[in-house]
Scaffold this motif. Structure first.
Motif, PDB file in Angstrom:
ATOM      1  N   ASN A 195       0.837  -1.208   0.000  1.00 31.56           N
ATOM      2  CA  ASN A 195       0.000   0.000   0.000  1.00 31.56           C
ATOM      3  C   ASN A 195       0.867   1.252   0.000  1.00 31.56           C
ATOM      4  O   ASN A 195       0.524   2.263  -0.645  1.00 31.56           O
ATOM      5  N   ARG A 196       1.992   1.205   0.711  1.00 36.48           N
ATOM      6  CA  ARG A 196       2.911   2.349   0.706  1.00 36.48           C
ATOM      7  C   ARG A 196       3.507   2.544  -0.695  1.00 36.48           C
ATOM      8  O   ARG A 196       3.649   3.680  -1.164  1.00 36.48           O
ATOM      9  N   VAL A 197       3.851   1.432  -1.355  1.00 32.93           N
ATOM     10  CA  VAL A 197       4.409   1.531  -2.708  1.00 32.93           C
ATOM     11  C   VAL A 197       3.362   2.078  -3.676  1.00 32.93           C
ATOM     12  O   VAL A 197       3.671   2.907  -4.536  1.00 32.93           O
ATOM     13  N   VAL A 198       2.115   1.638  -3.532  1.00 31.33           N
ATOM     14  CA  VAL A 198       1.037   2.169  -4.377  1.00 31.33           C
ATOM     15  C   VAL A 198       0.931   3.680  -4.193  1.00 31.33           C
ATOM     16  O   VAL A 198       0.806   4.431  -5.173  1.00 31.33           O
ATOM     17  N   SER A 199       0.983   4.145  -2.953  1.00 31.60           N
ATOM     18  CA  SER A 199       0.908   5.586  -2.675  1.00 31.60           C
ATOM     19  C   SER A 199       2.072   6.322  -3.342  1.00 31.60           C
ATOM     20  O   SER A 199       1.888   7.427  -3.885  1.00 31.60           O
ATOM     21  N   GLN A 200       3.262   5.722  -3.309  1.00 33.45           N
ATOM     22  CA  GLN A 200       4.419   6.328  -3.977  1.00 33.45           C
ATOM     23  C   GLN A 200       4.185   6.426  -5.476  1.00 33.45           C
ATOM     24  O   GLN A 200       4.491   7.455  -6.102  1.00 33.45           O
ATOM     25  N   PHE A 201       3.633   5.352  -6.062  1.00 36.17           N
ATOM     26  CA  PHE A 201       3.378   5.329  -7.503  1.00 36.17           C
ATOM     27  C   PHE A 201       2.305   6.355  -7.891  1.00 36.17           C
ATOM     28  O   PHE A 201       2.385   6.973  -8.948  1.00 36.17           O
ATOM     29  N   VAL A 202       1.296   6.530  -7.011  1.00 37.95           N
ATOM     30  CA  VAL A 202       0.257   7.526  -7.269  1.00 37.95           C
ATOM     31  C   VAL A 202       0.865   8.923  -7.247  1.00 37.95           C
ATOM     32  O   VAL A 202       0.609   9.750  -8.132  1.00 37.95           O
ATOM     33  N   SER A 203       1.695   9.204  -6.240  1.00 38.47           N
ATOM     34  CA  SER A 203       2.335  10.522  -6.119  1.00 38.47           C
ATOM     35  C   SER A 203       3.242  10.815  -7.298  1.00 38.47           C
ATOM     36  O   SER A 203       3.368  11.968  -7.737  1.00 38.47           O
ATOM     37  N   ALA A 204       3.873   9.761  -7.849  1.00 33.83           N
ATOM     38  CA  ALA A 204       4.786   9.932  -8.977  1.00 33.83           C
ATOM     39  C   ALA A 204       4.057   9.970 -10.317  1.00 33.83           C
ATOM     40  O   ALA A 204       4.692  10.161 -11.362  1.00 33.83           O
ATOM     41  N   GLY A 205       2.749   9.789 -10.302  1.00 31.53           N
ATOM     42  CA  GLY A 205       1.984   9.825 -11.539  1.00 31.53           C
ATOM     43  C   GLY A 205       2.066   8.560 -12.365  1.00 31.53           C
ATOM     44  O   GLY A 205       1.706   8.559 -13.546  1.00 31.53           O
ATOM     45  N   LEU A 206       2.499   7.468 -11.741  1.00 28.32           N
ATOM     46  CA  LEU A 206       2.627   6.208 -12.474  1.00 28.32           C
ATOM     47  C   LEU A 206       1.300   5.464 -12.549  1.00 28.32           C
ATOM     48  O   LEU A 206       1.023   4.776 -13.543  1.00 28.32           O
ATOM     49  N   VAL A 207       0.508   5.567 -11.491  1.00 27.18           N
ATOM     50  CA  VAL A 207      -0.815   4.926 -11.464  1.00 27.18           C
ATOM     51  C   VAL A 207      -1.828   5.918 -10.906  1.00 27.18           C
ATOM     52  O   VAL A 207      -1.471   6.907 -10.251  1.00 27.18           O
ATOM     53  N   GLU A 208      -3.085   5.639 -11.153  1.00 24.40           N
ATOM     54  CA  GLU A 208      -4.175   6.443 -10.614  1.00 24.40           C
ATOM     55  C   GLU A 208      -5.042   5.549  -9.738  1.00 24.40           C
ATOM     56  O   GLU A 208      -5.364   4.420 -10.121  1.00 24.40           O
ATOM     57  N   ARG A 209      -5.412   6.074  -8.579  1.00 25.11           N
ATOM     58  CA  ARG A 209      -6.251   5.310  -7.644  1.00 25.11           C
ATOM     59  C   ARG A 209      -7.578   6.030  -7.498  1.00 25.11           C
ATOM     60  O   ARG A 209      -7.631   7.165  -7.007  1.00 25.11           O
ATOM     61  N   THR A 210      -8.648   5.382  -7.951  1.00 25.95           N
ATOM     62  CA  THR A 210      -9.944   6.034  -7.920  1.00 25.95           C
ATOM     63  C   THR A 210     -11.060   5.010  -7.804  1.00 25.95           C
ATOM     64  O   THR A 210     -11.027   3.958  -8.450  1.00 25.95           O
ATOM     65  N   ARG A 211     -12.034   5.297  -6.953  1.00 24.20           N
ATOM     66  CA  ARG A 211     -13.227   4.476  -6.793  1.00 24.20           C
ATOM     67  C   ARG A 211     -12.914   2.984  -6.632  1.00 24.20           C
ATOM     68  O   ARG A 211     -13.500   2.137  -7.273  1.00 24.20           O
ATOM     69  N   GLY A 212     -11.958   2.698  -5.781  1.00 23.48           N
ATOM     70  CA  GLY A 212     -11.648   1.305  -5.481  1.00 23.48           C
ATOM     71  C   GLY A 212     -10.878   0.570  -6.557  1.00 23.48           C
ATOM     72  O   GLY A 212     -10.813  -0.659  -6.535  1.00 23.48           O
TER      73      GLY A 212
END
Length: 232
Positions: A195-212
């Motif tokens: 989950n921490r890595v996902v947050s890093q990827f979201v902040s870096a613009g690599l992935v988008e996290r939306t609506r589950g």
């Protein structure tokens, strides 16, 4: 699983993958096309195989269930890949679970037909040995990836592997965040760490996290982060 009787399609696939010189006419006559849907289990760890499956369309995920009940990702398969070759040559049970990532199509042939024909053909045996050698190489590579690389690299590799089709073209796949626990287990990590890595990827613009759900936004940067260390 669906069985298909389409001799014309079978012949086209044999020509496409240059299999005419590998199997004799008797073996070809015993072949059939079978399809599996997304999430279908092709074979399960500890089970028995009675046919050889040649993947000609789609992608497969292979993972190993450990004695403690957890699973670890081994690799992804794309065409032309073989399922059941090790079991054909030995009396071993299946040593990993094979799951369809999307719609998959196979050429299937029963072991008994191969044992009466191609099993004694040097061309067929060379074909099998080549694919077994590739599996050994990729298993070694996956073991190194799981043991020696940080989770950022492993997760990037996983995302790249599931977001390109069998021809390595981008094919963006929705990832439900409810699946993160399962993905963390496959990558040998805790849910909290992933989950921490996902947050890093979201902040870096690599992935988008939306609506589950998670969506890949920059697959090229993920490829760079994976640095060529892919589960395939």
């Amino acid at each position: 699983m669906k069985r298909m009787q389409d001799l014309a399609a079978l012949q086209r696939l044999l020509e496409q993958y240059e299999l005419g010189g590998i199997f004799d006419q008797r073996a070809v006559q015993a072949m059939e096309l079978v399809s599996y849907g997304k999430g279908d289990i092709i074979c399960a760890d500890g089970g028995r195989m009675n046919q050889l499956l040649l993947l000609v369309k789609g992608k497969l995920k292979v993972y190993k269930t450990l004695p403690n009940g957890k699973s670890i990702l081994i690799r992804f398969y794309k065409p032309l890949a073989i399922v059941g070759d090790l079991e054909l040559l030995t009396d071993f049970t299946v040593k990993g679970t094979v799951e369809a990532v999307g719609e998959c199509l196979f050429i299937a042939i029963k072991y008994e037909e191969l044992q009466a024909t191609a099993y004694h053909d040097p061309a067929f045996l060379r074909f099998i040995i080549k694919h077994l050698s590739q599996k050994l190489y990729t298993f070694s590579n996956a073991s190194s990836l799981n043991l020696l690389y940080p989770l950022e690299t492993r997760f990037a590799s996983y995302l790249v592997s599931i977001n390109v089709d069998e021809n390595d073209h981008p094919h963006i796949e929705e990832i439900r965040t409810s699946k993160l626990t399962e993905i963390a287990e496959l990558l040998g990590a805790s849910y909290r760490h992933l989950n921490r890595v996902v947050s890093q990827f979201v902040s870096a613009g690599l992935v988008e996290r939306t609506r589950g759900s998670l969506y890949v936004k920059d697959i090229e940067q993920l490829k760079k982060l994976a640095n060529g260390n892919l589960y395939n």
